[in-house]
Motif scaffolding. Sequence first.
Motif, PDB file in Angstrom:
ATOM      1  N   UNK A   1      10.180 -14.477   1.447  1.00 52.59           N
ATOM      2  CA  UNK A   1       8.902 -14.879   0.851  1.00 52.59           C
ATOM      3  C   UNK A   1       7.724 -14.418   1.696  1.00 52.59           C
ATOM      4  N   UNK A   2       7.823 -14.587   2.989  1.00 52.81           N
ATOM      5  CA  UNK A   2       6.732 -14.189   3.877  1.00 52.81           C
ATOM      6  C   UNK A   2       6.481 -12.690   3.804  1.00 52.81           C
ATOM      7  N   UNK A   3       7.550 -11.906   3.725  1.00 55.13           N
ATOM      8  CA  UNK A   3       7.391 -10.454   3.621  1.00 55.13           C
ATOM      9  C   UNK A   3       6.641 -10.069   2.355  1.00 55.13           C
ATOM     10  N   UNK A   4       6.935 -10.767   1.259  1.00 55.80           N
ATOM     11  CA  UNK A   4       6.228 -10.488   0.005  1.00 55.80           C
ATOM     12  C   UNK A   4       4.796 -10.995   0.049  1.00 55.80           C
TER      13      UNK A   4
ATOM     14  N   UNK B   1       3.829  -7.042   2.937  1.00 56.62           N
ATOM     15  CA  UNK B   1       4.673  -6.062   3.610  1.00 56.62           C
ATOM     16  C   UNK B   1       5.741  -5.498   2.679  1.00 56.62           C
ATOM     17  N   UNK B   2       6.200  -6.305   1.741  1.00 60.44           N
ATOM     18  CA  UNK B   2       7.199  -5.859   0.766  1.00 60.44           C
ATOM     19  C   UNK B   2       6.537  -5.755  -0.604  1.00 60.44           C
ATOM     20  N   UNK B   3       6.099  -4.571  -0.996  1.00 61.59           N
ATOM     21  CA  UNK B   3       5.382  -4.414  -2.270  1.00 61.59           C
ATOM     22  C   UNK B   3       6.257  -4.738  -3.472  1.00 61.59           C
TER      23      UNK B   3
ATOM     24  N   UNK C   1      -7.997   0.258   6.281  1.00 68.34           N
ATOM     25  CA  UNK C   1      -6.682   0.105   6.890  1.00 68.34           C
ATOM     26  C   UNK C   1      -5.871  -1.012   6.253  1.00 68.34           C
ATOM     27  N   UNK C   2      -6.529  -1.940   5.548  1.00 64.85           N
ATOM     28  CA  UNK C   2      -5.837  -3.092   4.990  1.00 64.85           C
ATOM     29  C   UNK C   2      -5.517  -2.958   3.512  1.00 64.85           C
ATOM     30  N   UNK C   3      -5.942  -1.866   2.872  1.00 64.28           N
ATOM     31  CA  UNK C   3      -5.906  -1.823   1.420  1.00 64.28           C
ATOM     32  C   UNK C   3      -4.537  -2.068   0.817  1.00 64.28           C
ATOM     33  N   UNK C   4      -3.545  -1.279   1.208  1.00 64.99           N
ATOM     34  CA  UNK C   4      -2.245  -1.379   0.560  1.00 64.99           C
ATOM     35  C   UNK C   4      -1.626  -2.757   0.782  1.00 64.99           C
ATOM     36  N   UNK C   5      -1.591  -3.200   2.027  1.00 58.71           N
ATOM     37  CA  UNK C   5      -0.938  -4.480   2.333  1.00 58.71           C
ATOM     38  C   UNK C   5      -1.724  -5.653   1.754  1.00 58.71           C
TER      39      UNK C   5
END
Length: 311
Positions: free
Chosen positions: A176-179, A183-185, A232-236
């Motif tokens: 859950x934390x990764x999502x 971090x996990x798209x 630098x933060x866009x994707x995540x």
Amino acid sequence: MPEPTASLRRRRLVRGGSAVLVLAAVAGYGVVQYTSSPGPAQPPHCTVAGEGETASFTMRPRQAANAATIGAVGTARGLPERAITIAIATAMQESSLYNIDYGDRDSVGLFQQRPSQGWGTVEEIMDPVYSAGQFYDHLVEVEDYLTMPLTEAAQEVQRSAFPDEYAKHEPRASLLAAALTGRSPAALNCTVGEDGVDPFLAAEVPERIRAEFGELPVGADGELVTVGLPSAEHARRGWELAHWSVAHAAELGIERIQLGNRVWEAKRSREGWREDAARSDSALDGTGGGSMGDELVLSILAPPESGPATE
């Protein structure tokens, strides 16, 4: 919803640049059926996808929404993913991620915090944003909490009578934390069926974002809500917001979310995050890489002007 109206809304939702996070909210009550595959309706659920040999798991939308709030509060404080994993695992053990108004003695809320022990008033603790913040305030005071076993870090905060129980939740809390940190798209999907969702006032979206994520540069202009982010933060951060949105979809009445060339729609939610053919040339390829421009744009369709739906 009549098809011409739905088609018009979709055309409006995809206008603008290639880096957009799009949410659409519609009014309407009804019994919502949840399915993850063709066949009989299943209970409401959200699915967190595992990586490699790690198994996926499901939960109720309310549990996912509370976890998303815990994640947002943690990242708003600049805390690492490990801190969010500890917080989610703790809430899994204490309340099964439900914001309950009862517990042992005077314990209440996601983390079963006690007013008599100085955690705040019952009203404060029943606010998930406040209770998550209180947990993190105490967690960061624990020396070496990032490197010690999760169950020890949680116990330093909670002082539970069953300190070993936190450890069993670590694998799922980690997924859950990764999502929820982005971090996990496309790792979190919630299925909400085709029967409609509760009405939602679009004007509240900026305040909900600020309350949970902190003072992001959020601007609202009618149906458009823009969130400016450092490159630098866009994707995540984009996926963090997208997963937060899908976790709250049933609660907030979100009909559509678009992030780059990936789209989630309530009426097709059992398909999860799909590639939008019209946006297939987007810089965001769904793997978390790529450039997304200077801001995220959330386009929200308010309920019809004819007034709120009635039961």
